[in-house]
Write an enzyme that holds these catalytic residues in place. Sequence first.
Site, short mmCIF file in Angstrom:
data_model
loop_
_atom_site.label_atom_id
_atom_site.label_comp_id
_atom_site.label_asym_id
_atom_site.label_seq_id
_atom_site.Cartn_x
_atom_site.Cartn_y
_atom_site.Cartn_z
N THR A 99 6.49 -8.77 3.22
CA THR A 99 5.04 -8.80 3.04
C THR A 99 4.75 -9.19 1.60
O THR A 99 5.01 -8.42 0.67
CB THR A 99 4.44 -7.42 3.36
OG1 THR A 99 4.76 -7.07 4.71
CG2 THR A 99 2.92 -7.44 3.19
N LYS A 175 -0.69 -11.13 7.76
CA LYS A 175 0.00 -9.84 7.61
C LYS A 175 -0.74 -8.93 6.64
O LYS A 175 -0.86 -7.71 6.87
CB LYS A 175 1.44 -10.07 7.12
CG LYS A 175 2.23 -8.77 6.85
CD LYS A 175 2.41 -7.94 8.12
CE LYS A 175 3.09 -6.59 7.86
NZ LYS A 175 4.48 -6.70 7.42
N LYS A 243 2.08 -0.83 -2.51
CA LYS A 243 2.30 -2.27 -2.69
C LYS A 243 1.42 -3.10 -1.75
O LYS A 243 0.72 -4.03 -2.18
CB LYS A 243 3.77 -2.63 -2.44
CG LYS A 243 4.04 -4.14 -2.45
CD LYS A 243 5.41 -4.50 -1.91
CE LYS A 243 5.55 -4.35 -0.43
NZ LYS A 243 5.36 -5.61 0.34
#
Length: 299
Positions: A99, A175, A243
Amino acid sequence: MSDMHSVAIIGLGSMGMGVAKSCIRAGFDVYGIDLSDAARLELADAGAKGTSHQCTDFAAQLDAVIVLVVNAQQVKSVLFDSGLAATLKAGTPVMVCATISADDAKAIEAGLTHYDLRMLDAPVSGGAVKAASGDLTVMASGEAGVFDQLEPVLNAVAAKVYNVGPEIGKGSTVKIIHQLLAGVHIAVGAEAMAMAARADIPLDLMYDVVTNAAGNSWMFENRMKHVVEGDYTPTSMVDIFVKDLGLVADSAKAMHFPLPLASTALNMFTEASNAGFGKEDDSAVIKIFSGIELPKKER
């Protein structure tokens, strides 16, 4: 299996291990790369053709590379700093499943193009369970020819493959938007369960009600079970959502787009990380709520 016979999986964590074993079951010669001795031994026992902590060890044999590390910095390290990109055969497709931001995806593609390598921007979802069963969801962008090259691999690891188009970065953007939902669902699930605890509602009862009613979501059902069991053994850590929701925030900032719920969720995960829960399961975000009693894991 067409011309696709051997594949390396770089990163044998909970997702990468499942992907590697799915490829073994599909009949590929699988090579596993990871710093963990235990992970490499586990994959060797599962039938891997070879394992190593060095990315370049099997480069000459590979027909494809799947990168399943945590972030863009790690992707760049395993592909470029290690020397792997320089040693792969020209035309080898590299499936980047981390990701990462759209800008990082484009930068990685530019680096691979320099070595005449092809990239599929292919983040995945489904967790360790679906990785292990070969039923991941892949949201990918890249040239049609790369999809064709990687079709046997995609068939081995995924139940659903979404072609987001030819532009590298679009898969990563899909995503990131998905992670907005995932992070908010975990955060609001934790908030609801914390409120139930404050109201002296048994959390196993609250969990049962929600999972049989309209307020349920996949993330609530999966993650709040960890809270009910008092088990914060990580499958995905609090710091992962610091994150990922950070990427959501950065992407929204670039678009001048407001995200009030995602911003709150990011603050909650950041608070949990700062409180020392960063390496615990992401459901540990519930621990930021004071004055409540949470279930303890049975010994």
